[in-house]
Design an enzyme around this catalytic site. Structure first.
Site, PDB file in Angstrom:
ATOM      1  N   ASP A  87     -69.689  37.607  -3.325  1.00 54.16           N
ATOM      2  CA  ASP A  87     -69.481  38.751  -3.506  1.00 54.16           C
ATOM      3  C   ASP A  87     -67.948  39.591  -3.306  1.00 54.16           C
ATOM      4  O   ASP A  87     -67.412  38.923  -2.347  1.00 54.16           O
ATOM      5  CB  ASP A  87     -70.349  39.478  -2.406  1.00 54.16           C
ATOM      6  CG  ASP A  87     -70.573  40.903  -2.308  1.00 54.16           C
ATOM      7  OD1 ASP A  87     -71.201  41.444  -3.256  1.00 54.16           O
ATOM      8  OD2 ASP A  87     -70.343  41.682  -1.430  1.00 54.16           O
ATOM      9  N   GLU A 147     -67.381  38.339  -8.071  1.00 60.19           N
ATOM     10  CA  GLU A 147     -66.930  39.549  -8.494  1.00 60.19           C
ATOM     11  C   GLU A 147     -65.367  39.646  -8.427  1.00 60.19           C
ATOM     12  O   GLU A 147     -64.941  39.592  -7.101  1.00 60.19           O
ATOM     13  CB  GLU A 147     -67.482  40.780  -7.607  1.00 60.19           C
ATOM     14  CG  GLU A 147     -69.003  40.683  -7.896  1.00 60.19           C
ATOM     15  CD  GLU A 147     -69.404  41.877  -7.209  1.00 60.19           C
ATOM     16  OE1 GLU A 147     -70.378  42.712  -7.569  1.00 60.19           O
ATOM     17  OE2 GLU A 147     -69.420  41.883  -5.789  1.00 60.19           O
TER      18      GLU A 147
END
Ligand code: CA
Length: 666
Positions: free
Chosen positions: A348, A377
């Site tokens: 993340d 990400e």
């Protein structure tokens, strides 16, 4: 990707950078560090070894409790300061089955109790760690459990799911709804007999499930499970223990561990790998987080004024560039890979971490199991003191061996901007996205026919290999594809939206790189238009599996599309050079129309040439296809990987909002 569910898909925040602010945290650089994997609790013949890394503590003690809550300590033991900032003590082995907390004195004050940062077993709500022999948590035959062998990440088909979304709806027919055990149940169906659960995954043909956070998170009260609380789980509390609300008994520390292992084992037995979503970039709490209660300040980045820097948009950000935080991340993923046989990791807000840490993560995991892969990400949700060139941004992915990033380029170009619900994309008739879709098709690698200066998001070929790119059109964040189509095509019929969804996913699944899909879109799942459903009730989030019958054609299309990709290595080329050589775009310059070939039996494919034409407009288009013995694979919203008729080429009509795929063997 946090409790506030913020997503920043564009590079602007990451690359805008900040003016190289001096990090006031530089004093931490002189702290001694410890890379060992035995911190906090180790059970051996000599007894129970407690240890805590806390270089600045004045004193450290451990409290041993008989139960996970509401009890007084059986014993309080002082730890002694040793080497590398680690405090140590030994307790009797009679305490196996009991619980413990650490407490440190810092600058003359005793801080609150904490289970530490390395609790591998915990009781209700994770406030007390448990003294558990991990061998006692293994299901039968766990020692022979193994995930699927992965030669290249590009052979993987990712399916992103949340435990509750997948099984809570009454139509799932699953007994252990919302639990790890849901994925161990065989033979479940909807009332009308369509497969659900793990059988549905096998039928669809995906290779890996990517499960939303399954470590112990903060928001759901494990003492009150009957209230059916929902959360995505981007609020980490104990990084190295499973979430209690997904177990049948959060008070029993063995139950959550064993049941998560049983889930992984069942998926592995079905040939499906398990990717864990990990959120090391921030914690749910700050001053009273487990990081702060063991080594105050150390694990976080701060602003000049001493406040928490907040690149996560969730109140704080961790400091992977600091050695002991880096050690923590690396040892934590190694632990999940070896103890739980996890097959992949999704990071993340990965750009909050530094490129060096991420490269070391990938390397350490490959040493445990070469089939493990890592992606994340490649952006942040706010600014950071970490210099832009050190951030694990998608634009820096070429510096990170073994790391892949999500392509927000292809995502937004296909369906329209993620944060503007009404905005359309290539597949929904908005012109001007053709070049960005091509960037996605070639997996953001350099290609002689792709002009990156015309890209919507990134302006250069940031990937040096297709193994660095994850292609997708939607995920848990933002509107589901179904909702996005409803909001951006309000006047279109359901049939027209179904066609647009098929076209969108056809582009994703035939592109170079690794395809990723959001669970339930194969049954046209929606979330009632809620774009940030991180704590919405099951009535918003649960997948209604009766839609598998309602939208049977959609499900069959997705299934066939996945089969097409898996049977044809041409869609999974290994290098940027192969892509540049074998992908040839036709000189078609109409809005919402792309035509290209994959040539030369690419990557050993039995098909000499594959022709793909994508028509995102609402009118039929004519394209010229070279003469040959073509087999029709996809046409007018239908697909069959074995073919459904033939054509000699020439001027061919491509129906509105559809893909035409042809193949020839000679
Ligand atoms: Ca929890």
């Amino acid at each position: 990707m946090c409790t506030r569910g913020l997503t920043f898909g564009l590079m602007s925040i990451g690359a805008a950078g900040l003016s190289a602010a001096q990090n006031i945290d530089s004093r931490f650089d002189s702290f001694p560090t410890y890379a060992g994997e035995d911190l906090e609790l180790a059970i051996s013949q000599q007894g129970i070894k407690f240890s805590l890394w806390s270089p600045e503590a004045d004193a450290v003690r451990v409290r041993i409790y008989p139960t996970d809550r509401n009890s007084d300590p059986l014993e309080i033991i002082d730890l002694t300061k040793g080497e590398n900032g680690v405090w140590r003590a030994i307790a009797s082995a009679d305490h196996i089955g009991h619980f413990y907390t650490f407490q440190i004195a810092h600058r003359g004050k005793w801080l609150d109790e904490t289970p530490g940062i390395w609790a591998k077993a915990v009781g209700t709500n994770g406030h007390r760690a448990a003294i558990v022999n991990l061998d006692d948590t293994d299901p039968i035959a766990w020692e022979s459990d193994k995930g699927p062998k992965v030669e290249s990440i590009n052979d993987v088909v990712l399916y992103e799911m949340h435990h509750r979304d997948f099984s809570m709806h009454p139509s799932s027919g699953i007994v252990h709804k919302g639990k790890f055990l849901a994925l161990t149940e065989q033979g479940t169906t909807t009332p009308s007999g369509d497969k659900t659960g793990i059988d549905h995954l096998k039928e669809l043909g995906i290779t890996h499930v990517h499960i939303l956070p399954s470590y112990d998170y903060n928001s759901v009260d494990e003492a009150n499970l009957q209230s059916n609380q929902y959360n995505w789980g981007y609020d980490p509390y104990n990084y190295n223990a499973p979430e209690g609300s997904y177990s049948t008994d959060p008070a029993n520390p063995i139950s959550r561990i064993r049941e998560m292992k049983e889930m992984i084992q069942a998926l592995h037995n079905a040939g499906i790998g398990v990717v864990m979503d990990v959120v090391y970039n921030h914690t749910a709490n700050d001053d009273d987080s487990n990081f702060s209660l063991t080594a105050p300040g150390y694990y976080y980045r701060h602003r000049q004024d001493g406040s928490y820097s907040d690149a996560s948009g969730c109140g704080n950000e961790t400091a992977s560039d600091r050695q002991q935080m880096r050690n923590f991340i690396i040892n934590s993923v190694k632990y999940w890979a070896s103890e739980y046989h996890i097959d992949g990791f999704r990071f993340d807000l990965m750009a909050i971490h530094d490129t060096e840490t991420m490269t070391e993560v990938a390397k350490a995991l490959k040493e445990i199991n070469p089939s493990i892969f890592v992606y994340g990400e490649g952006w942040t949700a706010g600014d950071s003191p970490l210099p832009v060139e050190r951030r694990a941004l998608k634009e820096n992915v070429a510096k990170m061996e073994g790391i892949a990033v999500f392509s927000d380029d292809i995502r937004d170009a296909i369906k329209g901007h993620y944060s503007n619900a009404a905005d359309r994309g290539f597949a929904t008739g908005k012109p001007g996205n053709e070049e960005t879709v091509k960037i996605g098709i070639v997996a953001s690698t350099a290609h002689p026919q792709v002009d990156y200066t015309k890209g919507n998001n990134s302006k250069f070929a940031y990937a040096s290999s297709p193994s660095q790119i994850i292609n997708y059109v939607s995920c848990h964040d933002d509107l589901t594809l179904t909702d996005k189509l409803a909001k951006s095509m309000p006047d279109a019929s359901v049939e027209e939206r179904l066609r647009a969804a098929r076209l969108a996913q056809t582009i994703v699944f035939t592109s170079q790189g690794t395809p990723f899909m959001f669970a339930g879109e194969e049954v046209f799942r929606d979330k009632h238009g809620v774009h940030n459903s991180y704590k919405s009730p099951d009535s918003i989030n649960a997948i209604d599996w009766t839609q598998k019958r309602t939208y049977a054609d959609q499900f069959n299309y997705y299934k066939e599309l996945i089969r097409l990709r898996k049977e044809h290595p041409a869609f999974r080329m290994r290098t940027a050079e192969e892509i540049a050589k074998n992908i040839v775009f036709d000189k078609v310059y109409e809005p919402n129309l792309i035509s290209y070939s994959i040539k030369n039996n690419a990557n050993g494919d039995e098909w000499k040439e594959i022709k793909l034409v994508f028509n995102g407009s609402d009118e039929a288009k004519t394209v010229k296809v070279g003469k040959g013995d073509w087999t029709i694979i996809a046409e007018d919203g239908k697909i069959n990987a074995d073919g459904m008729g033939n054509t000699r080429g020439g001027n061919l009509t491509v129906a509105p909002r559809s893909a035409l795929i042809l193949a020839r063997v000679k």
